[in-house]
Design an enzyme around this catalytic site. Structure first.
Site: not given
Length: 280
Positions: A43, A48, A73, A106
């Site tokens: 994931d 990120y 996402k 997200h």
């Protein structure tokens, strides 16, 4: 590894590997170690900033791409039809892949940030449906959606979400959202399953861990999957990455599950879908 079947016919492991904050060499090493141990669900997210590291590690591993499930996402500031199409291409480029296994919104749009939040979510979803039909995405889903956001999305969606990834851990597990999703055939996936570390030292969890000869982390992860929820713990510790896999040889009783269910609030991130960018 146990798997669950999603409402679109795809299957994913019940236990995956979270990569939040895993960047640079450390992130590559952690993903490589997880792959070596047998993790097959990873994931990440555009936000990120580590899609390149995750993609590089998967490529370095030599494991066939089709054996691995990769989730990424769409960030909440990019909701909309054209923005979604562009964001997917950027993520594919950073991952170095031809397709994304699971693509999630997200966070839902909200009234604080969008003039018409329902339309923003619907437009992003329409783009995702088209990308799924084109083979660029295998499974489409959402993250941090409450029933009100899902109800609005389902009014126009041609394809229902397969997954809703939510904050789910002892002390904050959103049972109403879980029940709603399960009633709609939407799989729930847990982020922050260890309550940002707040589970450690909890007397009940410590006692249950001792009773089962397991760690507090393992008890928490087991509790998650016994709710029929998939889970993606994150760690860059080689020992912890291995430990998190070892949760399939014991079971919590119904009474133990209930005790954990009723723990008071702890470890809540403070993040709510209708409040961003502020926390409560």
């Amino acid at each position: 590894m146990q798997q669950i079947q999603l409402n679109d016919g795809q299957r994913i492991p019940v236990l995956g590997f979270g990569t939040y904050k895993a960047t640079n060499e450390e992130g590559v090493a952690a993903v490589l170690h997880a792959l070596k141990l047998g993790y097959r669900l990873f994931d990440t997210a555009a936000k990120y900033g580590n899609e390149e590291q995750v993609g590089a590690a998967i490529k370095q591993s030599g494991i066939p791409r089709e054996e691995i499930k990769v989730t990424t996402k769409l960030w909440r500031e990019n909701l909309g039809y054209a923005q979604t199409k562009e964001a997917v291409q950027v993520s594919l480029g950073k991952l170095g892949m031809d397709y994304i296994d699971v693509y999630l919104i997200h966070w839902p749009a909200n009234a604080k940030n969008y003039t018409n939040w329902r339309q923003a979510n619907a437009d992003a979803w329409r783009a995702m449906e088209e990308l799924q039909a084109a083979g660029k995405i295998k499974t489409i889903g959402v993250s941090n959606f409450w029933p009100e956001h899902l109800d609005a999305l389902l009014e126009t969606a041609r394809v229902p979400p397969a997954i809703n990834q939510i904050e789910f851990h002892p002390g904050y597990w959103q049972p109403e959202v879980l029940a709603y999703c399960q009633s709609k055939g939407i799989a729930v996936e847990s982020w922050s399953p260890l309550a940002r570390g707040k589970v450690f030292g909890n007397p009940l969890l410590e006692a249950l861990a001792q009773r089962h000869g397991k760690s507090v982390s393992q008890v928490c992860l087991r509790w998650v999957i016994q709710h029929d929820v998939t889970v993606i713990p994150k760690s860059t510790s080689a020992d912890r990455i291995a430990e998190n896999l070892d949760i399939f040889n014991f079971e919590l009783s119904a009474d133990e599950m209930s005790q954990i269910d009723h723990l008071p609030e702890m470890g809540f991130s403070g993040e709510l879908p209708n409040n961003w960018p502020d926390r409560v």
